[in-house]
Motif scaffolding. Structure first.
Motif, PDB file in Angstrom:
ATOM      1  N   LEU A  33       0.861  -1.177   0.000  1.00 35.30           N
ATOM      2  CA  LEU A  33       0.000   0.000   0.000  1.00 35.30           C
ATOM      3  C   LEU A  33       0.899   1.230   0.000  1.00 35.30           C
ATOM      4  CD1 LEU A  33      -3.120   0.417   2.325  1.00 35.30           C
ATOM      5  CD2 LEU A  33      -1.750   2.338   1.539  1.00 35.30           C
ATOM      6  N   CYS A  34       0.722   2.083  -0.983  1.00 31.92           N
ATOM      7  CA  CYS A  34       1.537   3.296  -1.098  1.00 31.92           C
ATOM      8  C   CYS A  34       0.788   4.491  -0.536  1.00 31.92           C
ATOM      9  CB  CYS A  34       1.888   3.555  -2.567  1.00 31.92           C
ATOM     10  SG  CYS A  34       2.770   5.115  -2.817  1.00 31.92           S
ATOM     11  N   ASN A  35       1.372   5.162   0.458  1.00 35.54           N
ATOM     12  CA  ASN A  35       0.779   6.372   1.050  1.00 35.54           C
ATOM     13  C   ASN A  35       1.517   7.647   0.639  1.00 35.54           C
ATOM     14  OD1 ASN A  35       0.194   4.417   3.961  1.00 35.54           O
ATOM     15  ND2 ASN A  35      -1.418   5.228   2.661  1.00 35.54           N
ATOM     16  N   ARG A  36       2.477   7.528  -0.256  1.00 38.51           N
ATOM     17  CA  ARG A  36       3.271   8.703  -0.639  1.00 38.51           C
ATOM     18  C   ARG A  36       2.824   9.228  -1.997  1.00 38.51           C
ATOM     19  NH1 ARG A  36       9.924   9.222  -1.203  1.00 38.51           N
ATOM     20  NH2 ARG A  36       9.984  11.498  -0.868  1.00 38.51           N
ATOM     21  N   PRO A  37       2.399  10.495  -2.068  1.00 34.57           N
ATOM     22  CA  PRO A  37       1.996  11.050  -3.367  1.00 34.57           C
ATOM     23  C   PRO A  37       3.180  11.075  -4.335  1.00 34.57           C
ATOM     24  CG  PRO A  37       1.274  12.453  -1.557  1.00 34.57           C
ATOM     25  CD  PRO A  37       2.220  11.455  -0.979  1.00 34.57           C
ATOM     26  N   ASP A  38       2.907  10.872  -5.599  1.00 33.91           N
ATOM     27  CA  ASP A  38       3.959  10.968  -6.610  1.00 33.91           C
ATOM     28  C   ASP A  38       4.536  12.383  -6.625  1.00 33.91           C
ATOM     29  OD1 ASP A  38       3.693   8.352  -7.405  1.00 33.91           O
ATOM     30  OD2 ASP A  38       2.320   8.797  -9.065  1.00 33.91           O
ATOM     31  N   GLY A  39       5.840  12.473  -6.930  1.00 36.50           N
ATOM     32  CA  GLY A  39       6.465  13.769  -7.149  1.00 36.50           C
ATOM     33  C   GLY A  39       6.949  14.481  -5.908  1.00 36.50           C
ATOM     34  N   GLU A  40       7.001  13.809  -4.749  1.00 33.33           N
ATOM     35  CA  GLU A  40       7.507  14.472  -3.546  1.00 33.33           C
ATOM     36  C   GLU A  40       9.024  14.681  -3.616  1.00 33.33           C
ATOM     37  OE1 GLU A  40       4.590  13.697   0.269  1.00 33.33           O
ATOM     38  OE2 GLU A  40       6.346  12.413   0.070  1.00 33.33           O
ATOM     39  N   ALA A  41       9.712  13.822  -4.347  1.00 31.92           N
ATOM     40  CA  ALA A  41      11.171  13.947  -4.491  1.00 31.92           C
ATOM     41  C   ALA A  41      11.550  13.508  -5.902  1.00 31.92           C
ATOM     42  CB  ALA A  41      11.882  13.082  -3.454  1.00 31.92           C
ATOM     43  N   PRO A  42      12.626  14.090  -6.465  1.00 30.66           N
ATOM     44  CA  PRO A  42      12.989  13.784  -7.863  1.00 30.66           C
ATOM     45  C   PRO A  42      13.413  12.336  -8.084  1.00 30.66           C
ATOM     46  CG  PRO A  42      14.647  15.169  -6.807  1.00 30.66           C
ATOM     47  CD  PRO A  42      13.486  15.144  -5.897  1.00 30.66           C
ATOM     48  N   TYR A  63      -3.090   2.398  -3.926  1.00 27.97           N
ATOM     49  CA  TYR A  63      -2.458   3.723  -3.864  1.00 27.97           C
ATOM     50  C   TYR A  63      -3.380   4.655  -3.093  1.00 27.97           C
ATOM     51  CZ  TYR A  63      -0.305   8.062  -5.692  1.00 27.97           C
ATOM     52  OH  TYR A  63       0.325   9.289  -5.834  1.00 27.97           O
ATOM     53  N   VAL A  64      -2.939   5.060  -1.904  1.00 23.16           N
ATOM     54  CA  VAL A  64      -3.701   5.972  -1.051  1.00 23.16           C
ATOM     55  C   VAL A  64      -2.777   7.125  -0.680  1.00 23.16           C
ATOM     56  CG1 VAL A  64      -5.078   6.239   1.050  1.00 23.16           C
ATOM     57  CG2 VAL A  64      -5.061   4.042  -0.147  1.00 23.16           C
ATOM     58  N   PRO A  65      -2.582   8.094  -1.580  1.00 22.93           N
ATOM     59  CA  PRO A  65      -1.654   9.188  -1.302  1.00 22.93           C
ATOM     60  C   PRO A  65      -2.177  10.118  -0.226  1.00 22.93           C
ATOM     61  CG  PRO A  65      -2.850   9.602  -3.336  1.00 22.93           C
ATOM     62  CD  PRO A  65      -3.229   8.215  -2.894  1.00 22.93           C
ATOM     63  N   ALA A  66      -1.287  10.552   0.648  1.00 21.60           N
ATOM     64  CA  ALA A  66      -1.664  11.466   1.729  1.00 21.60           C
ATOM     65  C   ALA A  66      -0.506  12.423   1.981  1.00 21.60           C
ATOM     66  CB  ALA A  66      -1.993  10.683   2.998  1.00 21.60           C
ATOM     67  N   VAL A  67      -0.845  13.685   2.232  1.00 17.49           N
ATOM     68  CA  VAL A  67       0.173  14.717   2.419  1.00 17.49           C
ATOM     69  C   VAL A  67       0.619  14.731   3.873  1.00 17.49           C
ATOM     70  CG1 VAL A  67       0.675  17.185   2.282  1.00 17.49           C
ATOM     71  CG2 VAL A  67      -0.779  16.101   0.544  1.00 17.49           C
ATOM     72  N   ALA A  68       1.907  14.643   4.112  1.00 16.69           N
ATOM     73  CA  ALA A  68       2.439  14.644   5.470  1.00 16.69           C
ATOM     74  C   ALA A  68       2.047  15.919   6.199  1.00 16.69           C
ATOM     75  CB  ALA A  68       3.961  14.521   5.431  1.00 16.69           C
ATOM     76  N   GLY A  69       1.572  15.761   7.448  1.00 14.54           N
ATOM     77  CA  GLY A  69       1.185  16.897   8.257  1.00 14.54           C
ATOM     78  C   GLY A  69      -0.171  17.467   7.923  1.00 14.54           C
TER      79      GLY A  69
END
Length: 431
Positions: A33-42, A63-69
């Motif tokens: 399960l991926c919680n990191r949105p695409d494009g946070e780091a190159p 894919y469950v993207p979530a913004v930290a904080g």
């Protein structure tokens, strides 16, 4: 790759690379399960790349993207939905793993710091007395003539009410099933009436039994003996009558009663009332994945194993079996669960079966008991030959059994694992 296990079915990790995925199946994981949105780091691989690697390795992916904080309720709901749909164990990841762990915690996933890992789990937390389900009841208990023996500290008050009763209206209630000890509401009534009969005030008493059920007792074979006492004591039976509110100061009980026109509310004044509260499974059971539609732990009625979690068993009042919720039932269920749990630890199917046995000694007067013993479907299951104890009739011997014999069996036998009458029925063996 640093993996942190949160529960038996969920772990978290920092950012995965496609090359990491192939080895996860060998580690026991069945989904990612991926919680990191695409494009946070190159240098971050996209979720699509990890998903493709997961599918190539035969693993599930979400894919469950979530913004930290900035985690939202929608993120939490999506996390919960993904975990419900993915096969476990699941490995969730984000940049460091912290975001995935926080989402899991917010989604109500059991974390390792709050849990013990197990190979087999036996659930038996009992049942909850839901006093607050009836408005006014909690505040009125213990005064104004309102009592309940389902609270041990009120038993002396019940005794005083019965002893000093000089006639008037005495109400006894029974809520919808399930309740622990289904005969207890009637026992309080019969024993009270017997004392009033001896003291000469029964003739001046209006005794009423209000039960939410449609019959006096769920097993027909025992009803005639009970009806003899209903007639003897002059008790008025009110079937389909559910207590829904109490006004203690006005000494008034409100019942919902069904008739041909629907459900009506009926007020009844009382001089004394003995209330049995509605009873439900504990909150942590009702809101868990273990719960059946009734809120109790879902189990196979014979093996007492959860139908969806084969390493979980349940017994006692909190399980969903349709037997009467009595000590006698738990006494017979315990060895069944014990041998089936041992079989599960060995990777085997259940080997023992529970027949629904329960016992409800119905005290109809001081010194006499109707010893109801029955299993699934109301099948009579007497422990003694009929010539010794006919459980369908009031008996002095049944009273002695409950009053003198069963207490030491309970305290010195059952609770110390030294019982001799509870050998489990093995599957395939003759009863």
């Amino acid at each position: 790759m640093a993996i942190k296990q949160l529960s038996r079915t969920l772990s978290v990790a920092p950012q995965l690379m496609p090359a990491d995925v192939a080895g996860l199946g060998a580690m026991g994981f069945r989904a990612i399960l991926c919680n990191r949105p695409d494009g946070e780091a190159p240098d971050q691989p996209s979720a699509a790349e990890i998903g493709a690697a997961a599918r190539a390795a035969g693993l599930g992916f979400a894919y469950v993207p979530a913004v930290a904080g900035a985690l939202t309720d929608a993120d939490v709901a999506a996390m919960r939905a993904a975990l419900d749909s993915l096969p476990g164990p699941v490995l969730a990841y984000c940049r460091s793993g912290a975001r995935a762990e926080k989402l899991a915690e917010m989604a109500g996933i059991l974390l390792a710091k709050h849990a013990a890992h197990y190979d087999v789990l036996v659930v038996c937390p009992g049942i909850v007395l839901d006093w607050d389900a009836i408005p006014g009841l909690s505040d009125a208990l213990g005064h104004d003539g309102l009592t309940s023996n389902y609270r041990y500290d009120l038993a002396p008050y019940t005794n005083r009410l019965v002893k000093h009763f000089k006639g008037g209206r005495a109400l006894f209630t029974q809520p919808p099933m399930p309740i622990k000890c289904a005969g207890a509401p009637q026992k309080a009534m019969y024993l009270s009436c017997h004392r009033w009969e001896k003291s000469g005030v029964l003739a001046q008493s209006d005794v009423q039994f209000h039960t939410a059920g449609a019959v006096l007792f769920g097993v027909p074979a025992y009803v005639p003996a009970l009806m003899d006492y209903v007639d003897r004591y002059g008790i008025k039976l009110n079937f389909g009558s559910k207590l829904v509110e109490i006004d203690g100061a006005a000494k008034t009980a409100i019942f919902e009663q069904a008739d041909g026109q629907g459900v009506k509310r009926v007020a009844a004044r009382f001089d004394m009332i003995h209330v049995v509260p509605p009873q439900i499974a504990p909150d942590f059971v009702r809101t868990s994945p273990l719960a059946s539609a009734s809120g109790f732990v879902e189990v196979d009625e014979a093996t007492l194993r959860h139908p969806r979690y084969p390493d979980i068993f349940a017994l006692g009042d909190a399980c969903s079996t349709s037997n009467a919720k009595t000590m006698a039932a738990a006494r017979k269920q315990a060895p069944v669960v014990a041998v089936n749990a041992l079989a599960a630890l060995d990777g085997q199917a259940p080997v023992a079966t529970y027949d629904g046995y329960g016992s409800c000694p119905l005290t109809v007067e001081a010194g006499k008991i109707v010893l109801a013993e029955f299993g699934y479907g109301g099948k009579l299951m007497p422990s003694f030959p009929n010539w010794l104890i006919d459980g369908t009739r009031p008996s002095r011997l049944s009273w002695l059994l409950k009053d003198t014999i069963l207490p030491p069996v309970y305290w010195h036998g059952m609770l110390k694992g030294r019982e001799w009458m509870v050998k489990p029925q093995m599957i395939g063996a003759r009863p």
